[in-house]
Design a protein around this motif. Structure first.
Motif, PDB file in Angstrom:
ATOM      1  N   ASP A  58      14.630  33.857   9.982  1.00 34.01           N
ATOM      2  CA  ASP A  58      13.987  33.079   8.928  1.00 34.01           C
ATOM      3  C   ASP A  58      13.432  33.995   7.833  1.00 34.01           C
ATOM      4  O   ASP A  58      13.499  33.661   6.640  1.00 34.01           O
ATOM      5  N   ALA A  59      12.874  35.144   8.241  1.00 32.80           N
ATOM      6  CA  ALA A  59      12.335  36.071   7.247  1.00 32.80           C
ATOM      7  C   ALA A  59      13.451  36.603   6.357  1.00 32.80           C
ATOM      8  O   ALA A  59      13.287  36.716   5.133  1.00 32.80           O
ATOM      9  N   LEU A  60      14.592  36.930   6.947  1.00 38.52           N
ATOM     10  CA  LEU A  60      15.707  37.435   6.146  1.00 38.52           C
ATOM     11  C   LEU A  60      16.280  36.333   5.251  1.00 38.52           C
ATOM     12  O   LEU A  60      16.733  36.614   4.132  1.00 38.52           O
ATOM     13  N   ALA A  61      16.255  35.105   5.731  1.00 39.28           N
ATOM     14  CA  ALA A  61      16.715  34.000   4.898  1.00 39.28           C
ATOM     15  C   ALA A  61      15.832  33.860   3.653  1.00 39.28           C
ATOM     16  O   ALA A  61      16.324  33.562   2.551  1.00 39.28           O
TER      17      ALA A  61
ATOM     18  N   VAL B  86      14.105  47.244   5.684  1.00 38.07           N
ATOM     19  CA  VAL B  86      15.427  47.783   5.368  1.00 38.07           C
ATOM     20  C   VAL B  86      16.218  46.791   4.526  1.00 38.07           C
ATOM     21  O   VAL B  86      16.812  47.138   3.499  1.00 38.07           O
ATOM     22  N   VAL B  87      16.254  45.528   4.962  1.00 37.71           N
ATOM     23  CA  VAL B  87      17.022  44.510   4.230  1.00 37.71           C
ATOM     24  C   VAL B  87      16.403  44.270   2.853  1.00 37.71           C
ATOM     25  O   VAL B  87      17.121  44.156   1.849  1.00 37.71           O
ATOM     26  N   ALA B  88      15.059  44.209   2.798  1.00 38.54           N
ATOM     27  CA  ALA B  88      14.402  43.968   1.514  1.00 38.54           C
ATOM     28  C   ALA B  88      14.713  45.084   0.521  1.00 38.54           C
ATOM     29  O   ALA B  88      15.051  44.841  -0.642  1.00 38.54           O
ATOM     30  N   GLU B  89      14.625  46.329   0.966  1.00 42.06           N
ATOM     31  CA  GLU B  89      14.881  47.463   0.075  1.00 42.06           C
ATOM     32  C   GLU B  89      16.359  47.518  -0.317  1.00 42.06           C
ATOM     33  O   GLU B  89      16.704  47.811  -1.465  1.00 42.06           O
ATOM     34  N   ALA B  90      17.249  47.222   0.645  1.00 37.23           N
ATOM     35  CA  ALA B  90      18.685  47.244   0.343  1.00 37.23           C
ATOM     36  C   ALA B  90      19.045  46.162  -0.680  1.00 37.23           C
ATOM     37  O   ALA B  90      19.808  46.418  -1.626  1.00 37.23           O
TER      38      ALA B  90
ATOM     39  N   ILE C  39      14.512  54.051   3.184  1.00 43.90           N
ATOM     40  CA  ILE C  39      15.138  53.356   4.308  1.00 43.90           C
ATOM     41  C   ILE C  39      15.423  54.325   5.447  1.00 43.90           C
ATOM     42  O   ILE C  39      15.181  54.022   6.622  1.00 43.90           O
ATOM     43  N   ARG C  40      15.953  55.507   5.109  1.00 43.40           N
ATOM     44  CA  ARG C  40      16.252  56.487   6.156  1.00 43.40           C
ATOM     45  C   ARG C  40      14.979  56.930   6.875  1.00 43.40           C
ATOM     46  O   ARG C  40      14.956  57.065   8.099  1.00 43.40           O
ATOM     47  N   ARG C  41      13.910  57.163   6.134  1.00 40.51           N
ATOM     48  CA  ARG C  41      12.667  57.592   6.777  1.00 40.51           C
ATOM     49  C   ARG C  41      12.135  56.519   7.709  1.00 40.51           C
ATOM     50  O   ARG C  41      11.707  56.810   8.826  1.00 40.51           O
TER      51      ARG C  41
END
Length: 427
Positions: A312-315, A346-350, A396-398
């Motif tokens: 749900d958060a990713l949606a 990660v998804v938010a930054e990407a 993201i890597r860190r």
């Protein structure tokens, strides 16, 4: 009353059998034969390398070989690395020394434990390993030759038509078929012996080319030290981000509210209408400050992660992304809160990077849980050419490495760009 095991009473032959079990051993023998073929290749390289090392050692007695030592050591490392790669394809990975860390001088090579172990393997593989490989290659060829003997024995000169061992001399069809039956026996021997020969050939390499017992622990300590430093850096970066958000946004709004309230207080008696307008501005500034403060709090740990799920958060992220984004999430169980928060970041930054830099028309976020790992794959159809020089990928890597995860970025010019992140799911 004594207990009775119902399954034990069932006769063994009445239990259901799977039809493909009969092919398991032939498949195992075929894999072993392929392994032996590769082993013969590295054994031939080992024999050539052994001759070169021996010639270098003899030449060192007169001093000339000292100039050949660096090339001999590089060749030895190349052959052993090739064997490590071969063994890693057929079982647990065999980790070798870091590239470029081997000795280059004779004195250093003599003192280096890894080089001495590699020399021992070289002698073993060039002799016993080559012999085992040749035997492993000969058995199937012998079996095939004898099994197909009736098809071509008439082409041989009279008196030379014999089986592979020369035991049966063939003069007529019955004796030719007897050789064929002998070939079936050779097939059984090959199927039974090939896996054993492959194991015996690989055993010295797994024993001598693997790192010492303490090496894995030392590498793990080094890795954990690096990930701990990355976690501290990520934590410090997050604190700076929160501080900037509060200082540049919320704090300024609250200062404006305070100024407007002071001005309105002073204007109450002189200009009630103006004071009412200032109070309205102060209320609007306060509402903006609350909204920004709420946004900062949500960026620390989105409430939807605790209230609902990672899907749900990713949606929600996909709905707010300017680029059309599809979420393909199959995570039946919850992960640790810190892991889900990292996946969300990660998804938010990407998606932010995709919206800013990729010129993509569509993006896809795929989330799967495989064993004890959470796998994220973010793909876009943009122009590609992304690298880790951007602060977004570095962050993201860190974050990923702070959780002992891995990150792989594939972004050829022209696209598509794929970011793959693997995180341990935690308890």
């Amino acid at each position: 009353m004594p207990t009775h095991d119902a399954t034990a009473a069932v006769p063994k032959q009445t239990r259901p059998t799977r039809p493909w079990d009969a092919f398991a051993r032939p498949r195992l023998a075929l894999d072993a034969f392929e392994h032996l073929v590769g082993g013969v290749g590295t054994a031939i390289l080992s024999l050539i390398m052994l001759l070169w090392v021996t010639a270098t050692a003899v030449a060192c007695l007169v001093g000339v070989g000292l100039f050949l030592v660096p090339s001999a050591l590089r060749g030895l490392r190349a052959v052993t690395d090739r064997e490590r790669a071969r063994l890693s394809q057929w079982g647990p990975e065999v980790i070798g020394p870091e590239p470029g860390t081997g000795p280059t001088r004779l004195r250093d090579a003599i003192a280096d434990r890894t080089t001495r172990r590699e020399l021992r393997w070289l002698v073993s593989h060039a002799s016993v390993g080559l012999l085992l490989g040749l035997v492993g290659l000969t058995l199937p060829l012998t079996a095939a030759t004898n099994a197909t003997f009736p098809l071509w024995w008439r082409l041989l000169p009279e008196g030379e038509a014999t089986d592979s061992l020369g035991v049966i001399t063939v003069h007529d069809w019955p004796s030719a078929f007897s050789v064929s039956l002998l070939g079936l026996g050779w097939v059984a021997v090959a199927v039974s012996c090939e896996p054993v020969l492959a194991w015996l050939q690989a055993w010295p390499g797994r024993r001598l080319l693997s790192p010492d017992a303490g090496t894995d622990l030392a590498l793990r300590v080094t890795q954990l030290t690096a990930t701990r430093a990355a976690a501290l850096d990520a934590h410090a970066t997050e604190l700076r981000r929160i501080e900037r958000s509060l200082h540049d946004g919320t704090q300024n709004r609250l200062v404006a509210v305070n100024v407007l309230l002071g001005a309105a207080r002073r204007a109450v008696e002189r200009d009630p209408a103006g004071a009412d307008a200032m109070l309205e501005q102060a209320q609007g500034a306060a509402e903006q400050a609350l909204a920004e403060l709420r946004q900062v709090v949500r960026s620390i740990l989105p409430p939807v992660l605790a209230d609902r799920s990672l899907t749900d958060a990713l949606a929600g992220l996909a709905a707010d992304c300017p680029v059309p984004c599809r979420i393909d999430a199959g995570v039946p169980t919850r992960c640790a809160a810190s892991v889900e928060a990292t996946a969300y970041f990660v998804v938010a930054e990407a998606l932010t990077n995709i919206a800013k830099h990729s010129q993509a028309e569509h993006a896809t976020v795929r989330v799967r849980r495989r064993d004890d790992r959470l796998l994220l794959q973010i793909t876009d159809d943009g122009r590609g050419g992304a690298d880790e020089s951007g602060s977004g990928i570095v962050g993201i890597r860190r974050r990923t490495e702070a959780h002992d995860g891995t990150l792989e970025l594939t972004s050829p010019p022209g696209g598509p760009t794929t970011l793959e992140v693997s995180l341990p799911c935690g308890l």
